[in-house]
Write a protein that holds these residues in place. Sequence first.
Motif, PDB file in Angstrom:
ATOM      1  N   SER A  85       0.840  -1.194   0.000  1.00 36.53           N
ATOM      2  CA  SER A  85       0.000   0.000   0.000  1.00 36.53           C
ATOM      3  C   SER A  85       0.871   1.237   0.000  1.00 36.53           C
ATOM      4  O   SER A  85       2.056   1.196   0.342  1.00 36.53           O
ATOM      5  N   ASP A  87       0.614   5.760   0.774  1.00 37.67           N
ATOM      6  CA  ASP A  87      -0.168   6.794   1.433  1.00 37.67           C
ATOM      7  C   ASP A  87       0.525   8.131   1.256  1.00 37.67           C
ATOM      8  O   ASP A  87       1.612   8.220   0.681  1.00 37.67           O
ATOM      9  N   ALA A  91       0.930   8.453  -2.645  1.00 44.59           N
ATOM     10  CA  ALA A  91      -0.392   8.053  -3.128  1.00 44.59           C
ATOM     11  C   ALA A  91      -1.022   9.163  -3.961  1.00 44.59           C
ATOM     12  O   ALA A  91      -1.594   8.896  -5.036  1.00 44.59           O
ATOM     13  N   LEU A  95      -1.913   8.876  -8.054  1.00 44.48           N
ATOM     14  CA  LEU A  95      -3.287   9.054  -8.516  1.00 44.48           C
ATOM     15  C   LEU A  95      -3.381  10.143  -9.578  1.00 44.48           C
ATOM     16  O   LEU A  95      -3.955   9.927 -10.656  1.00 44.48           O
ATOM     17  N   ALA A 157      -7.949   2.809  -4.882  1.00 41.45           N
ATOM     18  CA  ALA A 157      -8.102   2.493  -3.457  1.00 41.45           C
ATOM     19  C   ALA A 157      -7.954   1.000  -3.195  1.00 41.45           C
ATOM     20  O   ALA A 157      -7.411   0.587  -2.169  1.00 41.45           O
ATOM     21  N   LEU A 161      -4.031   2.136  -2.331  1.00 39.93           N
ATOM     22  CA  LEU A 161      -4.206   3.058  -1.217  1.00 39.93           C
ATOM     23  C   LEU A 161      -4.252   2.325   0.115  1.00 39.93           C
ATOM     24  O   LEU A 161      -5.002   1.357   0.276  1.00 39.93           O
ATOM     25  N   LEU A 165     -10.576   4.879   1.743  1.00 41.32           N
ATOM     26  CA  LEU A 165     -10.981   5.963   0.847  1.00 41.32           C
ATOM     27  C   LEU A 165     -12.112   6.794   1.443  1.00 41.32           C
ATOM     28  O   LEU A 165     -12.174   8.017   1.226  1.00 41.32           O
ATOM     29  N   THR A 223      -4.487  16.861  -2.145  1.00 45.40           N
ATOM     30  CA  THR A 223      -4.918  15.493  -1.830  1.00 45.40           C
ATOM     31  C   THR A 223      -4.014  14.828  -0.800  1.00 45.40           C
ATOM     32  O   THR A 223      -4.436  13.903  -0.107  1.00 45.40           O
ATOM     33  N   PHE A 227      -4.833  11.570   2.124  1.00 44.86           N
ATOM     34  CA  PHE A 227      -4.328  10.200   2.049  1.00 44.86           C
ATOM     35  C   PHE A 227      -3.284   9.918   3.129  1.00 44.86           C
ATOM     36  O   PHE A 227      -2.516   8.968   3.020  1.00 44.86           O
TER      37      PHE A 227
END
Length: 264
Positions: A85, A87, A91, A95, A157, A161, A165, A223, A227
Amino acid sequence: MTAGSQAPTHAGPAANEDAPGAAGAPNAAATESSRARPPGLAATVGALLRKELLVELRTLESVPGMSLFAVTTFVVFHFALNRSSVDGDLAAGILWVTLLFAAILGINRLFVADADQGGFDGFLLAPVNRSALLFAKALALLGYLVVLEVIAVPAFALLLLGPPLGRAMPDLLAVLALGDLGVAVIGTLVAGLAVRTRARDLLGPLLALPLLVPVVIGCARATEPLFSATRATAPAARWLLTLGLYDLVFGLIAFALFDFLLED
């Protein structure tokens, strides 16, 4: 006496027959003038937008390719990073860079059908406001981006992620809306400029990417706190204001230049 009494008899019906014609003439003229009156801006934008959406539904040239590219890119990142994952800033960067390159596919195809099939010539011959095409194309591209994100953001997600979410909502929706608006306005302007050139598939991305870099930076910075692995906080107001101002400036530039692009 007989002749005098018959003269009004013949004049009366003639006067009665002329009255409807005299009254009907203005009505006919009003009908003709209403038919000759060009449609308003809203009606023209609605007609053009319906055409764009119907063409996309029939051909499926833009949205499926954009969505497939985004999901495939997330799969590649999932295995290439060798992490379960991501973050924070990583992240957010993944994205928005993925969404940017997926949007380029839709920008490249935005005016291709009009250029190849004579749509520009037909639109220029119509007695309508030239800015209607700008609004219709920008709204169509905005719709493509919304559909793309409905597919891509849940896939992101699921594949990459780390934080849930749902914790980033609804602030993430506001950032997505501002980012989509900037991409739609700048993408429509660049697509209209590049479509009449021979190297339109190359010139479009080369012009769009530098102009869209500030949008990606602002969206990624806004963002990043959403996250965060520790606790999701609201995006900084200065990044939202920067995105809004950037969208407004390029919206005005596109509105001022688009008529000249059509004529040239």
